[in-house]
Motif scaffolding. Sequence first.
Motif, PDB file in Angstrom:
ATOM      1  N   GLU A  91       0.820  -1.201   0.000  1.00 35.59           N
ATOM      2  CA  GLU A  91       0.000   0.000   0.000  1.00 35.59           C
ATOM      3  C   GLU A  91       0.857   1.256   0.000  1.00 35.59           C
ATOM      4  O   GLU A  91       0.577   2.228  -0.730  1.00 35.59           O
ATOM      5  CB  GLU A  91      -0.941  -0.004   1.200  1.00 35.59           C
ATOM      6  N   ALA A  92       1.930   1.258   0.797  1.00 37.06           N
ATOM      7  CA  ALA A  92       2.824   2.421   0.845  1.00 37.06           C
ATOM      8  C   ALA A  92       3.537   2.602  -0.490  1.00 37.06           C
ATOM      9  O   ALA A  92       3.729   3.737  -0.953  1.00 37.06           O
ATOM     10  CB  ALA A  92       3.832   2.260   1.976  1.00 37.06           C
ATOM     11  N   VAL A  93       3.930   1.511  -1.113  1.00 31.29           N
ATOM     12  CA  VAL A  93       4.594   1.603  -2.412  1.00 31.29           C
ATOM     13  C   VAL A  93       3.628   2.144  -3.459  1.00 31.29           C
ATOM     14  O   VAL A  93       3.970   3.014  -4.269  1.00 31.29           O
ATOM     15  CB  VAL A  93       5.161   0.229  -2.835  1.00 31.29           C
ATOM     16  N   ALA A  94       2.387   1.641  -3.456  1.00 33.95           N
ATOM     17  CA  ALA A  94       1.385   2.126  -4.405  1.00 33.95           C
ATOM     18  C   ALA A  94       1.117   3.616  -4.203  1.00 33.95           C
ATOM     19  O   ALA A  94       0.967   4.369  -5.176  1.00 33.95           O
ATOM     20  CB  ALA A  94       0.091   1.330  -4.260  1.00 33.95           C
ATOM     21  N   ASP A  95       1.063   4.067  -2.947  1.00 38.09           N
ATOM     22  CA  ASP A  95       0.853   5.488  -2.667  1.00 38.09           C
ATOM     23  C   ASP A  95       2.001   6.330  -3.223  1.00 38.09           C
ATOM     24  O   ASP A  95       1.774   7.383  -3.833  1.00 38.09           O
ATOM     25  CB  ASP A  95       0.728   5.720  -1.166  1.00 38.09           C
ATOM     26  N   GLU A  96       3.227   5.877  -3.035  1.00 39.34           N
ATOM     27  CA  GLU A  96       4.365   6.656  -3.513  1.00 39.34           C
ATOM     28  C   GLU A  96       4.461   6.641  -5.035  1.00 39.34           C
ATOM     29  O   GLU A  96       4.914   7.610  -5.648  1.00 39.34           O
ATOM     30  CB  GLU A  96       5.661   6.136  -2.890  1.00 39.34           C
ATOM     31  N   LEU A  97       4.018   5.551  -5.652  1.00 35.43           N
ATOM     32  CA  LEU A  97       4.023   5.494  -7.110  1.00 35.43           C
ATOM     33  C   LEU A  97       3.133   6.563  -7.729  1.00 35.43           C
ATOM     34  O   LEU A  97       3.414   7.059  -8.831  1.00 35.43           O
ATOM     35  CB  LEU A  97       3.598   4.102  -7.585  1.00 35.43           C
ATOM     36  N   VAL A  98       2.075   6.950  -7.027  1.00 35.03           N
ATOM     37  CA  VAL A  98       1.232   8.047  -7.512  1.00 35.03           C
ATOM     38  C   VAL A  98       2.066   9.314  -7.668  1.00 35.03           C
ATOM     39  O   VAL A  98       1.919  10.064  -8.644  1.00 35.03           O
ATOM     40  CB  VAL A  98       0.042   8.275  -6.559  1.00 35.03           C
TER      41      VAL A  98
END
Length: 426
Positions: free
Chosen positions: A373-380
């Motif tokens: 989830e944290a990785v997906a958030d940062e990918l934004v």
Amino acid sequence: MPENEFRVLDGPALWSAQAHLPSVLGRQLVVTRAEGSYVHTADGRALFDGTAGLWHANVGHARPELADAAYAQMRRLETYHVFGRYLNDRAVELADRLAALSPVDDVKVILNSGGSDAIDVACKLARRHWQLAGRPAKTIVLSREFAYHGLHAYGTSIAGLEFNRTGYGSESLVPETARISADDVAAVERTVAEIGAEHIAALVAEPVQGTGGVHPPSPGYLEGLQRICRDNDILFVVDEVITGFGRTGTMFASERYGLTPDLLTFAKGVTSGYAPLGGVLIAPAVWRPFYRDSPDTPVFRYGSTYSGHATACAVALRNLALLEEEKLLPRVVELEFLLAQELEVLRTVPGVAGTRVAGFLGGVTLDDHLGAEAVADELVDHGFVTRPLRGNTLQISPPFITTDDELRQLVKAIGTVVTDQGDRRG
């Protein structure tokens, strides 16, 4: 404030789906427009849609061809129901087209509003089938561990993801369901023997598990499920809501894996998400009892207001034509090969625990010290949409119109963010 009381958070009137609300309120992204493989947000971001929405935007966003099809249809007939002796011409045309594309010969087609509807209909029809056959004890519906089949009552009841099943006051909203191994045919055989085939109506399976973490079938597994069903008089229901209409490089994943289901559910890719539409393809052994020329022939009471919605069907017909005109299924085969190459390189990045590919579907599992989830958030922040799934996994399933460079940049961004987060934690 007493310990058992908490401040109530405020936010938009719209209740976000599948959300832990305290985690998302105040940082939600409002999408205002889209084009091709990109979505644009109210705060001015342009994001590459690495998930094709919820696995559905196969031909890309904002295609004028599909908007024109909907407009033209609404000017002529927005819709008319398909109850009793009434039909509408677009529903008839789409059903004929789907029957011609079906991996099973001589099917009938039920149309409704989406994948959850389709699963509900398929499970009810499976039980009805055995009641008519004089085998009323056959009521249990089997499904795989980690499976996702929508969130209607039946989809919730056969979910293999326990967090979608719990909290409703009983083990299963609809009684008589059970889970089977997600990858071990011998274990499935043992479960069937323990329950007793005389009690089992159907077995429901996704060819590639999607929400469960993007898991392709282990070699021989799906074929084994089909054999078990045939040997034990169990209806085989293949859930192609995600995989249908080209996502695995064939029109249906059943073709790729050599399956001939009794019931096949579909949605998403039939319209590329431009209109809510789903349904069930039904093999002759299941539909024929309802078509006998007899006053005693039973009625299968399915249907909702929007079953066979004329505008949705018109959009689906144009979407299917686009898949053919633009040779998007062969393109999926090319993209699968490229995605496999790129993910093989990504596997070498510290923090990446594993990768999986099946068609233009990819999963990237991260080490435990990182959070998907944290990785997906940062990918934004890097301009890319991905989605965290079960098993600390990132979803990759962009539109079929994705370019080679866009796919490479998405995978590269995942590697960059995983590395940066790993360094910060190190």
